[in-house]
Every structure is written in C-alpha cells, then in structure tokens.
Design an enzyme around this catalytic site. Structure first.
Site, PDB file in Angstrom:
ATOM      1  N   GLN A 250       6.323 -35.235  47.718  1.00  0.00           N
ATOM      2  CA  GLN A 250       5.312 -33.743  47.935  1.00  0.00           C
ATOM      3  C   GLN A 250       6.285 -32.486  48.238  1.00  0.00           C
ATOM      4  O   GLN A 250       5.996 -31.384  47.937  1.00  0.00           O
ATOM      5  CB  GLN A 250       4.416 -33.790  49.156  1.00  0.00           C
ATOM      6  N   HIS A 253       7.219 -30.046  45.352  1.00  0.00           N
ATOM      7  CA  HIS A 253       6.151 -28.840  45.084  1.00  0.00           C
ATOM      8  C   HIS A 253       7.009 -27.623  45.244  1.00  0.00           C
ATOM      9  O   HIS A 253       6.604 -26.777  44.288  1.00  0.00           O
ATOM     10  CB  HIS A 253       4.935 -28.973  45.898  1.00  0.00           C
ATOM     11  N   GLU A 318      -2.573 -31.049  55.216  1.00  0.00           N
ATOM     12  CA  GLU A 318      -3.298 -31.422  53.836  1.00  0.00           C
ATOM     13  C   GLU A 318      -3.345 -32.884  53.616  1.00  0.00           C
ATOM     14  O   GLU A 318      -4.309 -33.432  53.276  1.00  0.00           O
ATOM     15  CB  GLU A 318      -2.484 -30.493  52.846  1.00  0.00           C
ATOM     16  N   HIS A 319      -2.266 -33.385  53.426  1.00  0.00           N
ATOM     17  CA  HIS A 319      -2.285 -34.926  53.187  1.00  0.00           C
ATOM     18  C   HIS A 319      -1.840 -35.783  54.190  1.00  0.00           C
ATOM     19  O   HIS A 319      -0.902 -35.417  55.001  1.00  0.00           O
ATOM     20  CB  HIS A 319      -1.305 -35.215  51.909  1.00  0.00           C
ATOM     21  N   ASP A 352      -3.427 -36.853  43.743  1.00  0.00           N
ATOM     22  CA  ASP A 352      -2.956 -35.556  43.019  1.00  0.00           C
ATOM     23  C   ASP A 352      -3.267 -35.379  41.572  1.00  0.00           C
ATOM     24  O   ASP A 352      -3.761 -34.519  41.210  1.00  0.00           O
ATOM     25  CB  ASP A 352      -1.503 -35.251  43.325  1.00  0.00           C
ATOM     26  N   HIS A 412     -40.271  -5.913  64.019  1.00  0.00           N
ATOM     27  CA  HIS A 412     -40.490  -7.208  64.141  1.00  0.00           C
ATOM     28  C   HIS A 412     -41.732  -7.819  64.548  1.00  0.00           C
ATOM     29  O   HIS A 412     -42.428  -8.471  63.876  1.00  0.00           O
ATOM     30  CB  HIS A 412     -39.228  -8.090  64.905  1.00  0.00           C
TER      31      HIS A 412
END
Length: 424
Positions: A250, A253, A318-319, A352, A412
């Site tokens: 990862q 990336h 995230e993961h 992914d 109202h």
C-alpha cells in the site's frame, strides 16, 4: 503502555504541506470558475502536458482503446466488475422504500432516489488505476444514476486504454481524458463544453481530495478519499515477511501514504522493519514506497490486544488488516476503519482490485464518522407524508399549534390553526 519503534515526520510538517495544498487548490478552482474551458486547458497543459482537440473521447476513440486491450485482459476487467456489481446489487436490495401508517390516517414513508448525475474521478498519473473506474462507475450504475461522467488523466502522454475500457464496460456515459484539480473542478463547476454534475466521487492525490473538500456543498461528495492508508494489526502468529509485504503493497501508492504496523510482539516489529528494508531494495516501486515508509511509516508495539483495539480505533485507518490468532475477536471490537481484512488469506490488494467490496474508502481519520463508497452513497433517502382524514389533521394540528406557540412561530401556528378550524 504502547511504544513507537518507528515514527513518521512531525505533525507541523504535515500541516505545512496541507496548507500549501489548500492554497494551491483554492487558486485553481477560482480560475476554473472564472475562465472555464480556457483555464482547464491551460492547467492540463501545465500539469499533464496534455492538449487534445477535445478532452471528451469520441465513440471511435473509445472503440480504438478497447481494440488495444488483449481479450484476456478484457475478461479480467469484466470479472472484477462482475464481483463489484454483484455486491453492489446485494447492498441495493437491502435498501427498501418504506411506508407506514404511524397514527390512524397518518402515512409516512421514504423513497430511495438516485442522484441525477455523478462525476467519477479515476486517478492515473503514477499508475493507470483501472480498479477505481470499476468502483465508482459500476456502483453508480447499479444505483440507477442517469448520467455518469468520468475523468482520468493521460498516462504516458495519451489516454490510458485500460482505464477507458473499464470506464466504458462499467457504463460511463461521458469519458474525458483530463486529470487533477482541473478535472474535478470542471465536473463540479461546469464549463461551456461540460455540463456540471450533482456529485463527485472517487479517490485522488492530496490536491484532488482538497478540491473535493472545497467543492462540497456546491456538489455532493462521497467522502474525502486522499492518499492510501494501511494499518496491519498482527501478533506473534504472523511473520515479518508477510507484514512487510502488505505494508509496502500500500505504501507504493504514493510518497504520502501512511503504512502502520501495530503489534503485541516486539520480535515481529523488529523483524518487519528489517524485512521492509530488504524488500525496498528489490521492489520495482521501492523509491515511492520507501519515501512513504520513511516519512509516514510507523511501528507500534502494544501491551495487549485490548490496547491494539484502542490504538487502532484512534488511528481510524482506511484499510485495517488483521493477522492474529483470532481475527474475528478484533472484528467484533474495532469500530473505526474504512474496510477490514480478516486473516492472512486475504489482503488489501484483493479489496483494491477484485473481491467485490468498494476500494474508495475514508482516509485521514474520517472512518470515525463514515464508511466507504457504496451503492447507498448514490441514493437520496427522501421522506414524504400524507394525512388521509380530517380527524388525523385536527389531532396533529392541535399539538402543532401549541408547540409552535411555545417557540414563538406565529406563521407556523397559523398553518396548523387554519386546518383545525376548517376540519374540526
């Protein structure tokens, strides 16, 4: 008490980088709003050296791109999309319209209505991220979105054929070869050649994520999906080689992608650090992954499984990949994560690319309050109400009148009172 065997760069340096990104994006979006297509083209030339006659691909250009892809590769794309489509359909089937008579003569309900148009950003500057096209386009299609626009940057000086194939096979209605903030800004704000969309989805670099943040409110967004993050939770049943492999898988990336090992085993922590350094010597993407590991990598040794759960939820990655003696124990207790990968038979790469869950996930601790992209993100759950009898309207009206008076809302109150007078 947990111990950090490795930390990343200081928080003040991260904030300085964020400030620079924010200022740059603000100027770019302002320019696009003022000058439209002219600004978009200048930005495309400046950042991507890309100046086509038309950023939107024609049917012939799409067909030519598909013709460049080997049949077995197209079959692989179709397989991945079918897994994503299948899970999205399962999710969609779980979302029912409802209607119920909550009081005699009072009917309440909601309908799940697809967003009218969506702009799907597909990253592709460093790598042609074919899978990101599946995640947004296929899922939007299952939700019933009427107009799906896609943008991806050029790769190697031309449109990325594999991304085009994924966009087309997924069901995109308009395909543009356009990247970065200029793509996100054009989709959200509209230009003379691109009608604006109602919602932006898809991951991207820090500039794309910041553009989505600044545009939120003018359009909807899925979530703030910035640089990829991964957290590996492991104990002494795991080993340094697989932990290092999954961290670097990862980290490649991008240079700002956090990769964190959280473990109760100092022996595993030390072995993983050594193994990361060994693998960086031979990994083809080692330069990028190494920068991410140096600046954003962490190794944390906790005293217990309970402490790993607490720290994991604080990180809200995230993961989150769990490789322990009992992964289900962690699944029952962890609450803050984008997506969870349980056991060493699975890994983030499966999620992914191919397993069927969506890989567009919350980053920067947004997992504390949102999950990832899914079919429900493309649906508006809109309520309605009907009052079927005079008696029901009078009952509601009497309560409503008194409550409006309590708040001082005379107009109202009048809405309620007129119905009580006429229908009682």
């Amino acid at each position: 008490m947990a111990r950090w065997l490795k930390t990343g760069i200081a928080e003040d340096l991260k904030r300085a980088r964020d400030d620079q990104v924010r200022d740059t994006v603000t100027k770019i979006l302002d320019d696009i709003e003022r000058r439209g297509d002219e600004a978009v083209r200048e930005l495309s030339i400046r950042f991507d050296n890309w100046d086509p006659a038309d950023f939107r691909l024609s049917d012939d250009e799409i067909a030519a791109a598909l013709a460049e892809i080997p049949d077995d590769t197209l079959d692989d794309i179709r397989f991945a999309q079918e897994q994503i489509r299948n899970f999205a359909r399962i999710q969609r089937d779980a979302l029912a319209d409802v209607e119920a008579e909550t009081l005699p003569g009072v009917v309440l309900g909601h309908k799940n209505i697809p967003v009218g148009s969506v702009g799907c950003y597909v990253p592709g500057g460093k790598y042609p991220l074919v899978a990101s096209a599946h995640m947004s386009v296929v899922t939007a299609k299952v939700a019933g979105v009427e107009r799906i626009v896609t943008c991806a940057p050029p790769f190697g000086g031309r449109p990325a054929s594999a991304i085009i194939a994924a966009q087309h096979l997924g069901g995109a209605d308009e395909i543009y070869c356009l990247g970065g903030v200029q793509a996100v800004g054009a989709m959200a704000l509209g230009t003379s050649t691109m009608a604006p969309v109602d919602m932006l989805v898809g991951p991207g670099n820090p500039f794309v994520a910041e553009a989505k943040r600044q545009l939120f409110g003018r359009v909807g967004i899925d979530l703030l999906a910035g640089p990829t993050e991964t957290l590996v939770i492991a104990d002494d049943t795991s080993d340094g080689e697989i932990c290092a492999t999954d961290l670097l898988g990862q980290a490649e990336h991008g240079p700002t992608s956090p990769a964190v090992l959280l473990t109760t085993s100092e022996e595993l922590a030390v072995a993983t650090i050594a193994e990361v350094e060994r693998q960086l010597e031979i990994l083809p993407t080692g330069e990028i992954a190494g920068t991410a590991w140096r600046d954003y990598g962490q190794v944390i040794v906790a005293d217990s499984d309970d402490e790993m759960v607490r720290i994991g939820d604080e990180i809200a990655s995230e993961h989150v990949q769990v490789m322990t003696a009992d992964p289900d124990w962690f699944a029952e207790r962890l609450t803050n994560y984008g997506s969870l990968f349980l056991g060493d038979r699975t890994n983030v790469s499966y999620g992914d690319k191919v397993i069927g869950t969506n890989h567009t996930l919350p980053t920067r601790r947004a997992a504390r309050y949102t999950g990832g992209l899914w079919v429900g993100k493309f649906l508006k759950t809109c309520t309605y109400q009907k009052v079927l009898t005079d008696e029901a309207s009078v009952l509601l009206g009497e309560y409503c009148s008194r409550l409006c008076a309590l708040e001082g809302f005379a107009g109202h109150k009048a809405q309620a009172d007129i119905r009580v007078r006429r229908l009682a």
